[in-house]
Design an enzyme around this catalytic site. Structure first.
Site, PDB file in Angstrom:
ATOM      1  CB  SER A   1     131.416 -49.605  75.838  1.00 15.83           C
ATOM      2  OG  SER A   1     132.814 -49.806  75.818  1.00 15.83           O
TER       3      SER A   1
ATOM      4  CE1 TYR B   1     131.698 -45.405  79.888  1.00 15.67           C
ATOM      5  CE2 TYR B   1     133.003 -47.330  79.308  1.00 15.67           C
ATOM      6  CZ  TYR B   1     132.241 -46.237  78.929  1.00 15.67           C
ATOM      7  OH  TYR B   1     132.012 -45.991  77.595  1.00 15.67           O
TER       8      TYR B   1
HETATM    9  P1  NAP Z   1     131.967 -37.396  75.424  1.00 18.42           P
HETATM   10  O1  NAP Z   1     132.752 -36.833  74.290  1.00 18.42           O
HETATM   11  O2  NAP Z   1     132.509 -37.311  76.799  1.00 18.42           O
HETATM   12  O3  NAP Z   1     130.504 -36.765  75.372  1.00 18.42           O
HETATM   13  C1  NAP Z   1     129.537 -37.159  76.302  1.00 18.42           C
HETATM   14  C2  NAP Z   1     128.375 -36.191  76.255  1.00 18.42           C
HETATM   15  O4  NAP Z   1     127.413 -36.620  77.238  1.00 18.42           O
HETATM   16  C3  NAP Z   1     128.780 -34.769  76.617  1.00 18.42           C
HETATM   17  O5  NAP Z   1     128.079 -33.840  75.853  1.00 18.42           O
HETATM   18  C4  NAP Z   1     128.372 -34.683  78.090  1.00 18.42           C
HETATM   19  O6  NAP Z   1     128.101 -33.381  78.520  1.00 18.42           O
HETATM   20  C5  NAP Z   1     127.103 -35.517  78.072  1.00 18.42           C
HETATM   21  N1  NAP Z   1     126.778 -35.934  79.421  1.00 18.42           N
HETATM   22  C6  NAP Z   1     127.567 -36.594  80.301  1.00 18.42           C
HETATM   23  N2  NAP Z   1     126.952 -36.702  81.476  1.00 18.42           N
HETATM   24  C7  NAP Z   1     125.746 -36.117  81.351  1.00 18.42           C
HETATM   25  C8  NAP Z   1     124.672 -35.894  82.239  1.00 18.42           C
HETATM   26  N3  NAP Z   1     124.728 -36.288  83.517  1.00 18.42           N
HETATM   27  N4  NAP Z   1     123.572 -35.247  81.782  1.00 18.42           N
HETATM   28  C9  NAP Z   1     123.509 -34.824  80.514  1.00 18.42           C
HETATM   29  N5  NAP Z   1     124.509 -34.983  79.622  1.00 18.42           N
HETATM   30  C10 NAP Z   1     125.614 -35.623  80.039  1.00 18.42           C
HETATM   31  O7  NAP Z   1     131.712 -38.953  75.208  1.00 18.42           O
HETATM   32  P2  NAP Z   1     131.562 -39.822  73.858  1.00 18.42           P
HETATM   33  O8  NAP Z   1     132.851 -40.471  73.600  1.00 18.42           O
HETATM   34  O9  NAP Z   1     130.910 -39.042  72.788  1.00 18.42           O
HETATM   35  O10 NAP Z   1     130.597 -40.956  74.412  1.00 18.42           O
HETATM   36  C11 NAP Z   1     129.263 -41.109  73.955  1.00 18.42           C
HETATM   37  C12 NAP Z   1     128.818 -42.509  74.276  1.00 18.42           C
HETATM   38  O11 NAP Z   1     129.678 -43.459  73.641  1.00 18.42           O
HETATM   39  C13 NAP Z   1     128.857 -42.844  75.766  1.00 18.42           C
HETATM   40  O12 NAP Z   1     127.744 -43.625  76.111  1.00 18.42           O
HETATM   41  C14 NAP Z   1     130.116 -43.676  75.901  1.00 18.42           C
HETATM   42  O13 NAP Z   1     130.065 -44.535  77.001  1.00 18.42           O
HETATM   43  C15 NAP Z   1     130.105 -44.411  74.585  1.00 18.42           C
HETATM   44  N6  NAP Z   1     131.408 -44.931  74.175  1.00 18.42           N
HETATM   45  C16 NAP Z   1     132.454 -44.093  73.966  1.00 18.42           C
HETATM   46  C17 NAP Z   1     133.692 -44.619  73.590  1.00 18.42           C
HETATM   47  C18 NAP Z   1     134.883 -43.740  73.361  1.00 18.42           C
HETATM   48  O14 NAP Z   1     135.999 -44.261  73.296  1.00 18.42           O
HETATM   49  N7  NAP Z   1     134.712 -42.443  73.188  1.00 18.42           N
HETATM   50  C19 NAP Z   1     133.836 -46.002  73.418  1.00 18.42           C
HETATM   51  C20 NAP Z   1     132.737 -46.834  73.637  1.00 18.42           C
HETATM   52  C21 NAP Z   1     131.521 -46.287  74.011  1.00 18.42           C
HETATM   53  P3  NAP Z   1     129.199 -32.588  79.440  1.00 18.42           P
HETATM   54  O15 NAP Z   1     130.484 -32.675  78.702  1.00 18.42           O
HETATM   55  O16 NAP Z   1     128.615 -31.241  79.504  1.00 18.42           O
HETATM   56  O17 NAP Z   1     129.222 -33.326  80.743  1.00 18.42           O
END
Ligand code: NAP
Length: 244
Positions: A136, A149
């Site tokens: 991130s 985080y």
């Molecule tokens: P998201 O929509 O919340 O999706 C996260 C996914 O990871 C969900 O399917 C969740 O499953 C799964 N997950 C979480 N905890 C888990 C666990 N303990 N075991 C197995 N699966 C797990 O998030 P996203 O925005 O796509 O984020 C993906 C990546 O991008 C992350 O690493 C995040 O830090 C990074 N990121 C996101 C943003 C942003 O603004 N969205 C910005 C920078 C970086 P459940 O829902 O079932 O828990």
């Protein structure tokens, strides 16, 4: 530029929603066999229906023993995307043991554990590989209320360099993507703080957040041989936020 992953097997964590889900779809459409690891069963059921042939693994990556049981014998993996993460905002003075431990276990410890399993397999088979850690912009710029985080993402950037250093001689490349806000479920947690959302957009030269596909394309590039000499750093997907 055509990217084709035919004949390769990929593992994506956090595959049920958001960036992970679209990464699975893109890898599948590019010919890879995909192991999709996530926590909520319904997400994996719907994903498997959309993409027959996927290998779903329902797992809480924060649980070391369960991860060992579920992925210990996962078989050959050529491409790994460590994408699963949780974001549990708390002001610094109120950071709790529970939230910190949960965040570090899911966002960082599982990355080490899953990468070890995958990299050991690559080395044993004598094949090259590529690992992408989804980090991130907050790994490199502080944002209030994100102590746990952001600390895991900062550590992930350094972990990526160490992995690149130690795995490089085995022809395993390791990189990060560092996105700005993307309006997934997680991103919506960030924009729930309107002042924060406004300040991030205002500091961004392109004056917008990233789309899921902006991140997915960077992940695919880093997984592919098109980035054969890119190792240890990766790609910032932030519209210029960190540059300014
Ligand atoms: P998201 O929509 O919340 O999706 C996260 C996914 O990871 C969900 O399917 C969740 O499953 C799964 N997950 C979480 N905890 C888990 C666990 N303990 N075991 C197995 N699966 C797990 O998030 P996203 O925005 O796509 O984020 C993906 C990546 O991008 C992350 O690493 C995040 O830090 C990074 N990121 C996101 C943003 C942003 O603004 N969205 C910005 C920078 C970086 P459940 O829902 O079932 O828990």
């Amino acid at each position: 530029m055509q990217i084709n992953f035919s004949g390769l097997r990929a593992l994506v964590t956090g595959a049920g929603k958001g960036i992970g889900r679209d990464t699975v779809k893109a890898l599948h459409d590019s010919g890879a066999k995909v192991v999709a690891v996530s926590r909520t069963k319904e997400d994996l059921v719907s994903l498997s229906k959309e993409h027959p042939g996927l290998e779903p693994v329902c797992l809480d990556l924060g649980d070391w023993e369960a991860t060992e049981r579920a992925l210990g014998n996962i078989g050959p993996i050529d491409l790994l995307v460590n994408n699963a993460a949780v974001l549990l905002p708390e002001p610094f003075l109120e950071v709790s043991k529970e939230a910190f431990d949960r965040t570090i276990n899911v966002n960082l410890r599982s990355v080490i554990q899953v990468s070890q399993m995958v990299a050991r397999g690559m080395i044993a088979r004598g094949v090259s590989g590529s690992i992408v850690n989804v980090s991130s912009i907050v790994a490199r710029a502080p944002v209030a209320n994100l102590t746990s985080y952001s600390s895991t993402k900062g550590a992930m950037d350094m972990l990526t360099k160490i992995m690149a250093l130690e795995l490089g001689p085995h022809q395993i490349r390791v990189n990060t993507v560092n996105p700005t806000v993307v309006l997934t479920n997680m991103g919506k947690q960030v924009v729930a703080y309107p002042e924060l959302a406004k300040s991030i957009k205002e500091r961004t030269p392109l004056k917008k957040f990233a789309e899921v596909e902006d991140v997915v394309y960077s992940i695919l590039f880093l997984l592919s041989d098109k980035s054969a000499m890119t190792n240890g750093l990766g790609i910032v997907v932030d519209g210029g936020y960190l540059a300014c």
